[in-house]
Design an enzyme around this catalytic site. Structure first.
Site, short mmCIF file in Angstrom:
data_model
loop_
_atom_site.label_atom_id
_atom_site.label_comp_id
_atom_site.label_asym_id
_atom_site.label_seq_id
_atom_site.Cartn_x
_atom_site.Cartn_y
_atom_site.Cartn_z
N THR A 171 30.60 26.36 23.08
CA THR A 171 30.38 25.65 24.33
C THR A 171 31.21 24.39 24.29
OG1 THR A 171 28.71 24.71 25.76
CG2 THR A 171 28.29 24.52 23.44
N TRP B 63 16.70 3.94 36.35
CA TRP B 63 17.46 5.18 36.42
C TRP B 63 17.49 5.76 37.84
CZ3 TRP B 63 20.32 5.98 32.39
CH2 TRP B 63 19.88 5.58 31.12
N LYS C 118 22.42 4.29 35.79
CA LYS C 118 21.50 3.21 35.41
C LYS C 118 21.86 1.95 36.19
CE LYS C 118 18.67 1.93 31.61
NZ LYS C 118 18.42 1.97 30.18
P1 AMP Z 1 25.84 25.87 29.15
O1 AMP Z 1 25.55 25.85 27.71
O2 AMP Z 1 27.29 25.85 29.47
O3 AMP Z 1 25.12 26.98 29.82
O4 AMP Z 1 25.27 24.52 29.78
C1 AMP Z 1 23.90 24.21 29.66
C2 AMP Z 1 23.56 23.07 30.58
O5 AMP Z 1 23.78 23.43 31.94
C3 AMP Z 1 22.11 22.67 30.53
O6 AMP Z 1 21.79 21.86 29.44
C4 AMP Z 1 21.96 21.95 31.87
O7 AMP Z 1 22.42 20.62 31.81
C5 AMP Z 1 22.87 22.74 32.78
N1 AMP Z 1 22.07 23.70 33.55
C6 AMP Z 1 21.86 25.00 33.31
N2 AMP Z 1 21.08 25.53 34.26
C7 AMP Z 1 20.76 24.55 35.13
C8 AMP Z 1 19.94 24.45 36.30
N3 AMP Z 1 19.34 25.50 36.83
N4 AMP Z 1 19.83 23.24 36.90
C9 AMP Z 1 20.46 22.15 36.40
N5 AMP Z 1 21.24 22.19 35.31
C10 AMP Z 1 21.38 23.36 34.66
#
Ligand code: AMP
Length: 539
Positions: free
Chosen positions: A180, A440, A435
């Site tokens: 990632t 926040w 912030k």
């Molecule tokens: P990834 O590992 O690329 O899937 O990214 C994960 C991150 O995507 C999570 O920690 C969140 O910050 C964001 N994320 C995933 N699903 C959602 C969602 N439904 N709403 C808001 N943020 C999300």
């Protein structure tokens, strides 16, 4: 009871026997539509395992893939893992530098690539391991001239039989690897196991059973090259659902046509993709026939998007998760006792990030690490643990130190509330919070309201530096074609939901928002671009 290991190969063999009519339908890079049953998929996967053995792949070796969603990619998922090696999916949207880092860090032995990516890999070859071997995922007729000395996928399969006995592996054997892209530093790898993958598949199939059922057609727009396409390559065969794979064609019109042609019931992907599809739905004045369910995750699904689907009769399931969680952590289909709630309440609940899957534990803590009540009011740093959550990054102890607490819980980097019904609500990524004067402001909340305002096609809210308040919110808007959003109108609407000091100080109009390699709005790029922005009261 017997202690039989959980093994990935068992899923496909099960599907071939129990759901023989289940299919993988693929829009191929070659330009046509291809279909094969789970019976054929299982047979070709055994052939591929024989071919990989002949190519010298051994237990634990990493085999890279650079490919779109299609049946050959699914075959690699099963053959590589099933034989005891590690299927390393690589996101082609990463930068050349990150791609080279990942392939070298993982020490891939073989790289399977779609036709699309041949020029890209040729350009990168000098930075990749000298002994890396390449296989182009096509047939002899479509093999391109190339400088990779590449093998041809269909040829290596043709040379082998479909008789292969899957080895009995320890269930903790590594099966998959996905990096990632952090916003800083090098990408970090999550190494999945057979056990975590099978448990995740069962949890997804169970929690999303309304979509995943025998004969149901599922469209994963979420890519196989990132976050395991939310587990669909495993959960769909397990439940007998058919996979409809879009290949490289992810624009609204292509998705609409594929969905209509195949009568797709449930489609899964990030909000950016659904913006394209919704624009197409509006242009044609109707939904693709058979479409009744959409799973939205990866970024927050704006309430306006949820309403646009629901008012057309498409059920929205808002899901949350991350690479490190296999990836699905929560899903937002409403429980029976809330399904009959008044429409406004239903929309409010659907805009939350849903409730946890079996096997996932969630907690929120304050800055001092103290656990906060799950009362829907206290917002804190979200930690997770469970059978499908990483226990440490692949060969990266330094990254581990930053994300695990002393009890072994994993810090997601998200800020959230959890209510007594178990609904998770993300208020922000910790680094995206604004912030202002020590207080926040949630960018997601502001975006949700702005998205529903007239003439707004897309938007993002970011922090910009302020001499007095440290940071203040800036609204960045992509207008609907030919329209001009009015900042006063937007602020007026926001005023109904937020305190005055929480409202954005200014609005900037842009043509498009920058996206990350995983299709999310890149707030980092926006923050860099507007780093020297002068707000009206400071100019
Ligand atoms: P990834 O590992 O690329 O899937 O990214 C994960 C991150 O995507 C999570 O920690 C969140 O910050 C964001 N994320 C995933 N699903 C959602 C969602 N439904 N709403 C808001 N943020 C999300």
């Amino acid at each position: 009871m017997m202690n039989r290991p959980l093994m990935i190969a068992d899923i496909l063999e099960y599907a071939a026997l129990i759901h023989p009519k289940g299919e993988i339908v693929s829009a191929r890079v070659e330009g046509d539509l291809h279909r094969q049953s789970y019976v054929e998929t299982a047979a070709r996967t055994r052939r591929l395992a024989n071919a990989l053995t002949a190519l010298g792949v051994r237990d634990g070796d990493r085999v890279g893939t650079l490919a779109w969603n299609g049946y050959r990619h699914v075959e690699l998922y099963y053959a590589v893992s099933g034989m005891g090696a590690v299927c390393h999916t690589i996101n082609p949207r990463l930068s050349a530098e990150q791609l080279a880092y990942i392939v070298n860090h993982a020490e891939d032995r073989l790289l399977f690539l779609d036709l699309t990516f041949v020029p890209m890999v040729e350009a990168l070859r000098g930075q990749l391991p000298a002994d890396l071997r390449y296989v182009i995922m096509t047939d002899r007729a479509h093999m391109p001239e190339n400088t990779l000395d590449a093998l041809c996928y269909e040829e290596i399969l043709d040379q082998r039989t479909d008789s292969y006995s899957w080895p009995e592996l320890e269930e903790d054997t590594a099966s998959g690897l996905c990096y990632t892209s952090g916003t800083t530093g090098n990408p970090k790898g999550t190494l999945y196991t057979h056990r975590s993958t099978v448990l995740h598949a069962m949890a997804v199939a169970l929690s999303l059973a309304a979509a995943l059922k025998p004969g149901s057609k599922i469209l994963p727009v979420v890519p196989l090259f990132h976050v395991n396409a939310w587990g669909l390559p495993y959960a769909a065969p397990l439940s007998g659902a058919t996979l409809v794979m879009p290949g490289p064609h992810l624009d609204g019109a292509s998705l609409f046509d594929l969905m209509e042609g195949e009568r797709v019931f449930s489609a899964w992907g990030v909000p950016t993709v659904w913006m394209g599809l919704l624009a197409e739905v509006k242009a044609r004045g109707r939904l693709p026939e058979g479409f009744g369910d959409v799973v939205i995750g990866g970024s927050a699904a704006p309430r306006a998007m949820i309403e646009a689907f629901e008012e057309r009769g498409v059920n929205v399931c808002h899901a949350w998760g991350m690479t490190e969680m296999s990836p699905v952590g929560t899903q937002g289909n409403l429980p029976a006792h809330l399904a009959a709630a008044p429409p406004d309440e239903k929309m409010r609940l659907k805009a939350k990030q849903g409730r946890k899957l079996f096997g996932v534990d969630l907690k929120i803590v304050d800055d001092a690490g103290e656990e906060l009540p799950q009362d829907g009011k206290h917002a804190g740093i979200l930690y997770v643990r469970g059978n499908t959550v990483t226990s440490g990054y692949f060969r990266n102890p330094e990254a581990d130190r930053a994300v695990f607490d002393e009890k072994g819980w994993f810090a997601t980097g998200d800020i959230a509330t959890i209510d007594p019904d178990g609904f998770l609500t993300l208020t922000d990524r910790s680094k995206d919070l604004i912030k202002s004067g020590g207080e926040w402001i949630s960018s997601i909340d502001l975006e949700n309201v702005a998205m529903a305002c007239p003439n707004v096609a897309n938007c993002a809210v970011i922090a910009v530096p302020h001499p007095k308040w440290d940071e203040r919110p800036l609204l960045i808007v992509v207008p609907e074609t030919g329209k001009t959003p009015d900042f006063d109108v937007i602020k007026d609407r926001m005023g109904a939901h937020f305190a005055k000091w929480q409202l954005p100080d200014a609005m900037e109009v842009v043509e498009a928002l920058p996206l990350t390699a995983t299709g999310k709005v890149s707030k980092l790029t926006l923050r860099q671009r507007f780093a020297d922005y002068k707000l009206p009261d400071t100019a």
